[in-house]
Write a protein that holds these residues in place. Structure first.
Motif, mmCIF file in Angstrom:
data_model
loop_
_atom_site.group_PDB
_atom_site.id
_atom_site.type_symbol
_atom_site.label_atom_id
_atom_site.label_comp_id
_atom_site.label_asym_id
_atom_site.label_seq_id
_atom_site.Cartn_x
_atom_site.Cartn_y
_atom_site.Cartn_z
ATOM 1 N N LEU A 87 47.512 0.800 37.078
ATOM 2 C CA LEU A 87 46.887 1.952 36.424
ATOM 3 C C LEU A 87 45.530 2.192 37.061
ATOM 4 O O LEU A 87 44.645 1.340 37.008
ATOM 5 N N ASN A 88 45.383 3.354 37.699
ATOM 6 C CA ASN A 88 44.135 3.699 38.370
ATOM 7 C C ASN A 88 43.490 4.880 37.657
ATOM 8 O O ASN A 88 44.057 5.975 37.604
ATOM 9 N N LEU A 89 42.290 4.663 37.110
ATOM 10 C CA LEU A 89 41.533 5.687 36.392
ATOM 11 C C LEU A 89 40.173 5.918 37.041
ATOM 12 O O LEU A 89 39.245 6.414 36.407
ATOM 13 N N GLN A 110 52.784 -5.893 31.311
ATOM 14 C CA GLN A 110 53.177 -6.065 32.711
ATOM 15 C C GLN A 110 52.072 -5.634 33.681
ATOM 16 O O GLN A 110 52.245 -5.776 34.898
ATOM 17 N N LEU A 111 50.967 -5.141 33.165
ATOM 18 C CA LEU A 111 49.906 -4.610 34.012
ATOM 19 C C LEU A 111 49.265 -5.711 34.859
ATOM 20 O O LEU A 111 48.839 -6.739 34.339
ATOM 21 N N THR A 112 49.196 -5.482 36.160
ATOM 22 C CA THR A 112 48.561 -6.441 37.074
ATOM 23 C C THR A 112 47.296 -5.873 37.699
ATOM 24 O O THR A 112 46.436 -6.624 38.129
ATOM 25 N N TYR A 113 47.192 -4.548 37.748
ATOM 26 C CA TYR A 113 46.054 -3.906 38.419
ATOM 27 C C TYR A 113 45.481 -2.810 37.530
ATOM 28 O O TYR A 113 46.199 -1.916 37.098
ATOM 29 N N LEU A 114 44.162 -2.897 37.264
ATOM 30 C CA LEU A 114 43.492 -1.909 36.427
ATOM 31 C C LEU A 114 42.195 -1.483 37.093
ATOM 32 O O LEU A 114 41.268 -2.276 37.251
ATOM 33 N N GLN A 115 42.129 -0.216 37.489
ATOM 34 C CA GLN A 115 40.962 0.340 38.163
ATOM 35 C C GLN A 115 40.272 1.305 37.201
ATOM 36 O O GLN A 115 40.814 2.348 36.835
ATOM 37 N N LEU A 116 39.047 0.946 36.790
ATOM 38 C CA LEU A 116 38.295 1.717 35.795
ATOM 39 C C LEU A 116 36.970 2.244 36.325
ATOM 40 O O LEU A 116 36.210 2.866 35.574
ATOM 41 N N SER A 117 36.673 2.029 37.570
ATOM 42 C CA SER A 117 35.334 2.288 38.100
ATOM 43 C C SER A 117 34.926 3.756 38.058
ATOM 44 O O SER A 117 35.752 4.661 38.042
ATOM 45 N N THR A 150 45.712 -9.244 37.419
ATOM 46 C CA THR A 150 45.110 -9.992 38.527
ATOM 47 C C THR A 150 43.910 -9.266 39.124
ATOM 48 O O THR A 150 43.031 -9.903 39.689
ATOM 49 N N HIS A 151 43.871 -7.943 39.009
ATOM 50 C CA HIS A 151 42.776 -7.143 39.571
ATOM 51 C C HIS A 151 42.149 -6.279 38.474
ATOM 52 O O HIS A 151 42.844 -5.497 37.826
#
Length: 309
Positions: free
Chosen positions: A143-145, A162-169, A187-188
């Motif tokens: 999920l990229n936000l 199941q989320l492994t990657y979360l981009q909140l920047s 993980t990220h």
């Protein structure tokens, strides 16, 4: 031989080539990097389409695409999409939806019906909120936000098991919801360029976390980092203190991995007396990367070692 793939990338097109209409068994279509503004109605006749690349065009309306239930991958990066149709829920086989670089201000609840969705990229839009029904995407892994206008996140975000990657920047967050503790496979995690004055306690529950970017916030102290972390970015924070055990743990990780890193800035290097050479595994490899903010040699928004698109 029946045509299953067609590539019209960078063909200077302003519309779909008509010969596509006759390719009834087409599964993969690439029309990236053109000047197409309208998706023709006849595209819905191609019911075998699974993958379509339409990034870097001028598309505003994607209603026709929702009439192709076979779609599994949909690339729509860098277009002019302001709204997603409610009919998007028809795409029950969709696994990847890439919408980075559009003009979305909200998301229709119908996206929650995409139960096969694994990748959802929404960076560089104008989203002001993330609806709680995002938790319905039970298979979501990425999920990229990045670069929206989010001031808060729903607690139910933590239900994305199941989320492994979360981009909140590059949003406007000051805290993470308590529910984020439920992201046991994450993980990220990337949330640089916010207003955090202290590290969220929720991070300590993320046992799988390996890469953490908390650069460009308002942190003055770092007293803990999850022991699983092997990549840490802390540049552009007014740090006055970092616990010795955090640095010792990173040294131990560096000793066993070429893929570990610590990103700091020149001021932090001086204040915290961090010597990059103390973290080297071999003379030809540096684990510590020093960002020269004073010399403005690097653009903060480009320092994303663990970003995804």
């Amino acid at each position: 031989m029946e045509t299953t793939r067609l590539n019209f990338k960078e063909h200077k097109l302003i519309e779909f080539p008509v010969e596509i209409r006759n390719a009834k068994n087409l599964t993969n279509l690439n029309l990236e990097d053109n000047s197409i503004s309208i998706i023709p109605e006849w595209l819905a006749e191609l019911q075998s389409l699974k993958v379509i690349y339409l990034s870097n065009n001028r598309i505003q309306n994607i209603d026709v695409l929702t009439q192709i239930p076979s779609l599994e991958v949909l690339h729509l990066i860098n277009n002019q999409i302001r709204h997603l149709p409610d009919t998007i829920g028809r795409l029950q086989n969709l696994k990847r939806l890439y919408l980075t670089g559009n003009q979305l201000t909200s998301l229709p609840i119908a996206i929650g019906e995409l139960r096969q969705l694994k990748h959802l990229l929404l960076g560089h839009n104008q989203l002001k909120s993330l609806p709680a029904w995002i938790a319905m995407l039970s298979r979501l892994e990425v999920l990229n936000l990045f670069d929206n206008q989010l001031k808060s996140l729903p607690t139910r975000l933590g239900q994305l098991e199941q989320l492994t990657y979360l981009q909140l920047s590059c949003n406007q967050l000051t805290y993470l919801p308590s529910g984020i503790k439920g992201l046991k496979k994450l993980t990220h995690l990337d949330f640089f360029s916010h207003y955090f004055e202290q590290l969220p306690e929720e991070l300590m529950y993320l046992d799988a976390l390996q890469h953490l970017n908390i650069g460009d916030n308002r942190l003055k102290r770092i007293e803990y980092i999850p022991s699983s972390v092997k990549g840490l970015s802390i540049y552009a924070n007014p740090l006055e203190y970092i616990d010795d055990q955090v640095l010792i743990s990173l040294k131990q990780v560096f000793a066993n991995s070429y893929f570990a890193y610590l990103y700091i800035d020149t001021q932090q290097q001086a204040n915290l007396k961090i010597k990059p050479e103390d973290y080297e595994r071999a003379p030809h490899f540096q684990h510590v990367k020093v960002v020269d903010l004073q010399g403005q040699k690097m653009n903060l928004k480009r320092i994303r070692p663990d970003s995804y698109l």
